[in-house]
Scaffold this motif. Sequence first.
Motif, PDB file in Angstrom:
ATOM      1  N   MET A   1       0.842  -1.193   0.000  1.00  0.00           N
ATOM      2  CA  MET A   1       0.000   0.000   0.000  1.00  0.00           C
ATOM      3  C   MET A   1       0.881   1.249   0.000  1.00  0.00           C
ATOM      4  SD  MET A   1      -3.014   1.047   2.677  1.00  0.00           S
ATOM      5  CE  MET A   1      -3.927   2.562   2.472  1.00  0.00           C
ATOM      6  N   THR A   2       0.538   2.228  -0.823  1.00  0.00           N
ATOM      7  CA  THR A   2       1.332   3.448  -0.941  1.00  0.00           C
ATOM      8  C   THR A   2       1.239   4.276   0.339  1.00  0.00           C
ATOM      9  OG1 THR A   2       0.871   3.524  -3.308  1.00  0.00           O
ATOM     10  CG2 THR A   2       1.704   5.532  -2.291  1.00  0.00           C
ATOM     11  N   PRO A   3       2.383   4.659   0.933  1.00  0.00           N
ATOM     12  CA  PRO A   3       2.343   5.492   2.140  1.00  0.00           C
ATOM     13  C   PRO A   3       1.648   6.821   1.876  1.00  0.00           C
ATOM     14  CG  PRO A   3       4.533   4.573   1.808  1.00  0.00           C
ATOM     15  CD  PRO A   3       3.759   4.289   0.563  1.00  0.00           C
ATOM     16  N   ARG A   4       0.834   7.245   2.836  1.00  0.00           N
ATOM     17  CA  ARG A   4       0.074   8.478   2.711  1.00  0.00           C
ATOM     18  C   ARG A   4       0.690   9.529   3.625  1.00  0.00           C
ATOM     19  NH1 ARG A   4      -4.687   7.685   4.883  1.00  0.00           N
ATOM     20  NH2 ARG A   4      -5.986   8.911   3.482  1.00  0.00           N
ATOM     21  N   VAL A   5       1.010  10.692   3.056  1.00  0.00           N
ATOM     22  CA  VAL A   5       1.714  11.749   3.783  1.00  0.00           C
ATOM     23  C   VAL A   5       0.806  12.966   3.926  1.00  0.00           C
ATOM     24  CG1 VAL A   5       3.741  13.239   3.833  1.00  0.00           C
ATOM     25  CG2 VAL A   5       3.911  10.938   2.843  1.00  0.00           C
ATOM     26  N   LEU A   6       0.647  13.430   5.156  1.00  0.00           N
ATOM     27  CA  LEU A   6      -0.122  14.647   5.422  1.00  0.00           C
ATOM     28  C   LEU A   6       0.823  15.840   5.423  1.00  0.00           C
ATOM     29  CD1 LEU A   6      -2.604  16.283   6.326  1.00  0.00           C
ATOM     30  CD2 LEU A   6      -2.070  15.614   8.687  1.00  0.00           C
ATOM     31  N   GLU A  23       3.420  14.088  -4.949  1.00  0.00           N
ATOM     32  CA  GLU A  23       2.485  13.457  -5.876  1.00  0.00           C
ATOM     33  C   GLU A  23       3.165  13.028  -7.174  1.00  0.00           C
ATOM     34  OE1 GLU A  23      -0.415  16.522  -6.098  1.00  0.00           O
ATOM     35  OE2 GLU A  23      -1.651  15.682  -4.482  1.00  0.00           O
ATOM     36  N   ALA A  24       4.309  13.652  -7.470  1.00  0.00           N
ATOM     37  CA  ALA A  24       5.057  13.264  -8.666  1.00  0.00           C
ATOM     38  C   ALA A  24       5.818  11.957  -8.463  1.00  0.00           C
ATOM     39  CB  ALA A  24       6.036  14.376  -9.052  1.00  0.00           C
ATOM     40  N   ARG A  25       5.860  11.486  -7.209  1.00  0.00           N
ATOM     41  CA  ARG A  25       6.569  10.249  -6.900  1.00  0.00           C
ATOM     42  C   ARG A  25       5.563   9.122  -6.717  1.00  0.00           C
ATOM     43  NH1 ARG A  25      12.256  11.098  -6.754  1.00  0.00           N
ATOM     44  NH2 ARG A  25      12.222   9.078  -5.711  1.00  0.00           N
ATOM     45  N   PRO A  26       5.737   8.001  -7.396  1.00  0.00           N
ATOM     46  CA  PRO A  26       4.769   6.903  -7.280  1.00  0.00           C
ATOM     47  C   PRO A  26       4.749   6.256  -5.900  1.00  0.00           C
ATOM     48  CG  PRO A  26       6.696   6.208  -8.535  1.00  0.00           C
ATOM     49  CD  PRO A  26       6.827   7.687  -8.336  1.00  0.00           C
ATOM     50  N   GLU A  27       5.813   6.482  -5.094  1.00  0.00           N
ATOM     51  CA  GLU A  27       5.878   5.821  -3.791  1.00  0.00           C
ATOM     52  C   GLU A  27       5.122   6.563  -2.691  1.00  0.00           C
ATOM     53  OE1 GLU A  27       8.343   7.174  -5.558  1.00  0.00           O
ATOM     54  OE2 GLU A  27      10.150   7.517  -4.356  1.00  0.00           O
ATOM     55  N   PHE A  28       4.522   7.727  -3.014  1.00  0.00           N
ATOM     56  CA  PHE A  28       3.778   8.484  -2.010  1.00  0.00           C
ATOM     57  C   PHE A  28       2.413   8.897  -2.541  1.00  0.00           C
ATOM     58  CE2 PHE A  28       8.275   9.813  -1.147  1.00  0.00           C
ATOM     59  CZ  PHE A  28       8.418   9.155   0.061  1.00  0.00           C
ATOM     60  N   SER A  29       1.475   9.079  -1.625  1.00  0.00           N
ATOM     61  CA  SER A  29       0.236   9.787  -1.928  1.00  0.00           C
ATOM     62  C   SER A  29       0.060  10.850  -0.849  1.00  0.00           C
ATOM     63  CB  SER A  29      -0.968   8.842  -1.953  1.00  0.00           C
ATOM     64  OG  SER A  29      -1.174   8.241  -0.688  1.00  0.00           O
ATOM     65  N   VAL A  30      -0.663  11.916  -1.167  1.00  0.00           N
ATOM     66  CA  VAL A  30      -0.752  13.076  -0.279  1.00  0.00           C
ATOM     67  C   VAL A  30      -2.134  13.167   0.350  1.00  0.00           C
ATOM     68  CG1 VAL A  30      -0.620  15.595  -0.146  1.00  0.00           C
ATOM     69  CG2 VAL A  30       0.992  14.331  -1.584  1.00  0.00           C
ATOM     70  N   GLU A 117      11.376   8.473   3.213  1.00  0.00           N
ATOM     71  CA  GLU A 117      11.571   7.031   3.037  1.00  0.00           C
ATOM     72  C   GLU A 117      12.235   6.418   4.264  1.00  0.00           C
ATOM     73  OE1 GLU A 117      13.747   6.880  -0.626  1.00  0.00           O
ATOM     74  OE2 GLU A 117      11.924   6.596  -1.837  1.00  0.00           O
ATOM     75  N   ARG A 118      13.233   7.099   4.805  1.00  0.00           N
ATOM     76  CA  ARG A 118      13.926   6.591   5.991  1.00  0.00           C
ATOM     77  C   ARG A 118      13.000   6.558   7.204  1.00  0.00           C
ATOM     78  NH1 ARG A 118      19.610   6.547   6.058  1.00  0.00           N
ATOM     79  NH2 ARG A 118      20.568   7.171   4.093  1.00  0.00           N
ATOM     80  N   VAL A 119      12.247   7.629   7.380  1.00  0.00           N
ATOM     81  CA  VAL A 119      11.333   7.711   8.521  1.00  0.00           C
ATOM     82  C   VAL A 119      10.259   6.627   8.430  1.00  0.00           C
ATOM     83  CG1 VAL A 119       9.480   9.130   9.488  1.00  0.00           C
ATOM     84  CG2 VAL A 119      11.723  10.132   9.059  1.00  0.00           C
ATOM     85  N   LEU A 120       9.701   6.441   7.255  1.00  0.00           N
ATOM     86  CA  LEU A 120       8.663   5.429   7.076  1.00  0.00           C
ATOM     87  C   LEU A 120       9.209   4.019   7.280  1.00  0.00           C
ATOM     88  CD1 LEU A 120       6.871   7.027   4.012  1.00  0.00           C
ATOM     89  CD2 LEU A 120       5.785   6.514   6.213  1.00  0.00           C
ATOM     90  N   ASP A 121      10.506   3.849   7.043  1.00  0.00           N
ATOM     91  CA  ASP A 121      11.146   2.547   7.234  1.00  0.00           C
ATOM     92  C   ASP A 121      11.625   2.351   8.665  1.00  0.00           C
ATOM     93  OD1 ASP A 121      11.929   0.060   6.066  1.00  0.00           O
ATOM     94  OD2 ASP A 121      14.010   0.734   6.085  1.00  0.00           O
ATOM     95  N   GLY A 122      11.407   3.363   9.516  1.00  0.00           N
ATOM     96  CA  GLY A 122      11.832   3.261  10.905  1.00  0.00           C
ATOM     97  C   GLY A 122      13.313   3.485  11.113  1.00  0.00           C
TER      98      GLY A 122
END
Length: 217
Positions: A1-6, A23-30, A117-122
């Motif tokens: 599932m694509t990580p969602r960033v506020l 939004e230009a990056r496929p690995e994130f949604s806003v 990416e680093r933060v989401l990966d812990g």
Amino acid sequence: MTPRVLVVDDQPLFSQGLSMVLEARPEFSVVGPAASGQQALDLVAAERPDAILLDLRMPGMSGLEVLARLRADGDHTPVVVLTTLRHGQAVYEAMHRGAAAFLTKDAPPALLVDTLERVLDGDLAVGAPELREVLERHGADLPVPEHILPELTERERAVFLLCAKGLSNAQIAECESVSLATVKTQVSAILRKLGLSSRVQLAVYAYENHIVRASLG
């Protein structure tokens, strides 16, 4: 599932720019953006984002207050704070309250993406020299506890010290001769046992309790 960033910022042009980069990056949604602290809290409750980009300076409810309210409510969503002053007191306060990383508002898009990416990966998204500079400028001089880290196992204490010194998960795995997955599990257990929200908050905890004052960095 694509990580969602506020995205949370009171300046529309800036928040729209951040949203466009992500939004230009496929690995994130806003999610959002939110233009105020209250909107941010409402969106976190409604949307449950995977990470938050949070401006520290906003009229009304500041980013620090948003972060404090999230943590008080038991919400440990990773927060990357955005600031104009890299080593200001507000950055230290954000770290103390559980921010996972900090970025200046003029950071290049590649650094923004890498940090998320680093933060989401812990993983740790702030280098040891940067941590040291913020802590030495603003860290409180608190007494050393009589018993340090009694909640942790011997292996967890070793990982704690390596985290506090600014090593990445991959570097810790190499030092301890364990898998990356094992390190992630151990770091999660350490944060849970100590009631901390992020690797950066762990470094603040270690510094304030004089555990790594001499060796950080």
